[in-house]
Design a protein around this motif. Sequence first.
Motif, PDB file in Angstrom:
ATOM      1  N   GLN A 179      -5.644  12.084   9.300  1.00  0.00           N
ATOM      2  CA  GLN A 179      -7.060  12.153   9.651  1.00  0.00           C
ATOM      3  C   GLN A 179      -7.695  10.765   9.706  1.00  0.00           C
ATOM      4  N   LYS A 180      -7.312   9.913   8.766  1.00  0.00           N
ATOM      5  CA  LYS A 180      -7.849   8.558   8.753  1.00  0.00           C
ATOM      6  C   LYS A 180      -7.420   7.781   9.986  1.00  0.00           C
ATOM      7  N   ARG A 181      -6.164   7.978  10.375  1.00  0.00           N
ATOM      8  CA  ARG A 181      -5.667   7.267  11.562  1.00  0.00           C
ATOM      9  C   ARG A 181      -6.381   7.739  12.820  1.00  0.00           C
TER      10      ARG A 181
ATOM     11  N   ILE B 278       0.863  -1.178   0.000  1.00  0.00           N
ATOM     12  CA  ILE B 278       0.000   0.000   0.000  1.00  0.00           C
ATOM     13  C   ILE B 278       0.897   1.223   0.000  1.00  0.00           C
ATOM     14  N   LYS B 279       0.560   2.185  -0.821  1.00  0.00           N
ATOM     15  CA  LYS B 279       1.376   3.384  -0.932  1.00  0.00           C
ATOM     16  C   LYS B 279       1.472   4.078   0.427  1.00  0.00           C
ATOM     17  N   GLY B 280       2.698   4.354   0.823  1.00  0.00           N
ATOM     18  CA  GLY B 280       2.932   5.042   2.095  1.00  0.00           C
ATOM     19  C   GLY B 280       2.901   4.133   3.309  1.00  0.00           C
ATOM     20  N   PHE B 281       2.697   2.830   3.089  1.00  0.00           N
ATOM     21  CA  PHE B 281       2.597   1.885   4.208  1.00  0.00           C
ATOM     22  C   PHE B 281       3.935   1.207   4.446  1.00  0.00           C
TER      23      PHE B 281
ATOM     24  N   LYS C   6       1.173  12.731  10.523  1.00  0.00           N
ATOM     25  CA  LYS C   6       0.931  14.185  10.466  1.00  0.00           C
ATOM     26  C   LYS C   6       1.982  14.869   9.607  1.00  0.00           C
ATOM     27  N   ARG C   7       3.218  14.397   9.710  1.00  0.00           N
ATOM     28  CA  ARG C   7       4.329  14.988   8.948  1.00  0.00           C
ATOM     29  C   ARG C   7       4.259  14.626   7.462  1.00  0.00           C
ATOM     30  N   ASP C   8       3.868  13.385   7.157  1.00  0.00           N
ATOM     31  CA  ASP C   8       3.968  12.886   5.781  1.00  0.00           C
ATOM     32  C   ASP C   8       2.692  13.043   4.965  1.00  0.00           C
ATOM     33  N   SER C   9       1.520  12.889   5.591  1.00  0.00           N
ATOM     34  CA  SER C   9       0.276  12.889   4.819  1.00  0.00           C
ATOM     35  C   SER C   9      -0.899  13.312   5.703  1.00  0.00           C
TER      36      SER C   9
ATOM     37  N   ALA D 248       3.791   6.738  15.328  1.00  0.00           N
ATOM     38  CA  ALA D 248       3.168   6.545  14.013  1.00  0.00           C
ATOM     39  C   ALA D 248       2.239   7.702  13.669  1.00  0.00           C
ATOM     40  N   ILE D 249       1.513   8.202  14.650  1.00  0.00           N
ATOM     41  CA  ILE D 249       0.607   9.323  14.409  1.00  0.00           C
ATOM     42  C   ILE D 249       1.390  10.584  14.103  1.00  0.00           C
TER      43      ILE D 249
END
Length: 442
Positions: A299-301, A6-9, A291-294, A286-287
């Motif tokens: 918001q989804k997290r 998954i992109k960004g995962f 916030k820094r990357d996407s 992780a949160i």
Amino acid sequence: MKLPAIKGFDEEAFNKYLKNTGWLMLGRVGSMVIKMATSILVASYLLPVKNGLLNVSTSYIYLFAALATLGLDTFIVKELHQFPKKRDTILGTAFFLKISAGLLVLPLIYVFWRYFPLSDIPYLFIFILSFSGIFQSLTIIDSYFQSEVKSKYIMQVQIVGNIVSAIVKLILIYALSAELIYFIYAYLFDILLLSLGYLIVYKNQGLSIFKWNFDKKLAKKLLHLSWPLIISGIMVSVYMKIDVIMLKQILGEDGNAASGAYATVVMFSEALNFVPVVIVSSLFPAILNAKRDSPERYQKRLQNLFDLMVWISLSFAIVISIGSPLIYKLFKPEYASAAPVLSVHVWGSMFVFLGVASSQFLITEGFNKLTFVRTGVGAAINIILNFLLIPSMGMMGTAIATVIAYFSATFLILFIPKTRQQGIMMLKSLFLVSVFQKIVKR
């Protein structure tokens, strides 16, 4: 099992955080089981009156706990995460601040007692317990293991410490038929034991507290960041512990037994309150990264975190409400009147779970001062409702006041423009709206 791409995962990071959460959860669950079993035996041995005196005494000291801890733990984890090479300076500075606060609290408790003493409770109980602020200073090592995502060491300390604590209390009950004051000493011993455990594990990692050093500039930074949380912590202490004290004082002669029975309600109702703390603490890095990357992933997290909090707390509240009469079969008959109170009090856990997750957002977004406002409102509502409801409803009035106070504190952010969106997200989780949205999208 290989997870799909998954992109960004980051699968490696996911596994790391999942494993860390597992260790934290195992430690807390193991500790909870041991503590609850021991507490049931202690409560049945002491009976409601003496159990009330014990719990009122510890609650009185708990009101000062926020001053002794200085609300530093979250910020220390953040500092260690950002500046791992400054470990000794960060831990040393935090330790100095905490032990200094613990010492300053001693005379403060004495002065407070002079003006607000508790009937039927000797000051000796309070004096002994007042040293808990000093003894807990080494638990700052917990923050180091959190920042390193090495929670198995936290688990080891907690479980071993609770086993030793349980053995001590069993000896007091079955071998010595001990008086109440020895259970006061045992409470203080528990805190000392935990600190010593962290110290031993820290040393076994090849690290030494003698390398810690104090940084005045960092101390000022930490205190500047944490002072809203100190005040907030005081408010949290008030609206989580003041009910036991108010029950005792308002109900007069019946107050000791009522507070002793109510303490068992709180024990079961708050049994899983460590769960949101464990989850949020473990996922904190992780949160921050999201916030820094996407912003979208961030918001989804957050929404997923709120959903998870509701599902866990809702399931817990339903089970405890239905099972409360069976739970009190574990106690002596003197505690039976607490069963219906538990079936009401436990619903406050939903708002506690959401409140802990919400605090993560406030810290991440830099709204630290809002924690003071929301907890202050919750504390005020709890005190007012206790005064109104306890005289006519006793323990049940206290339970109702607590649930309303928790709700008020958690959802106060709906009235603040900057945080309203987050409040709406929590409401969507609370009323299962976000869950249905996910089902429809599938």
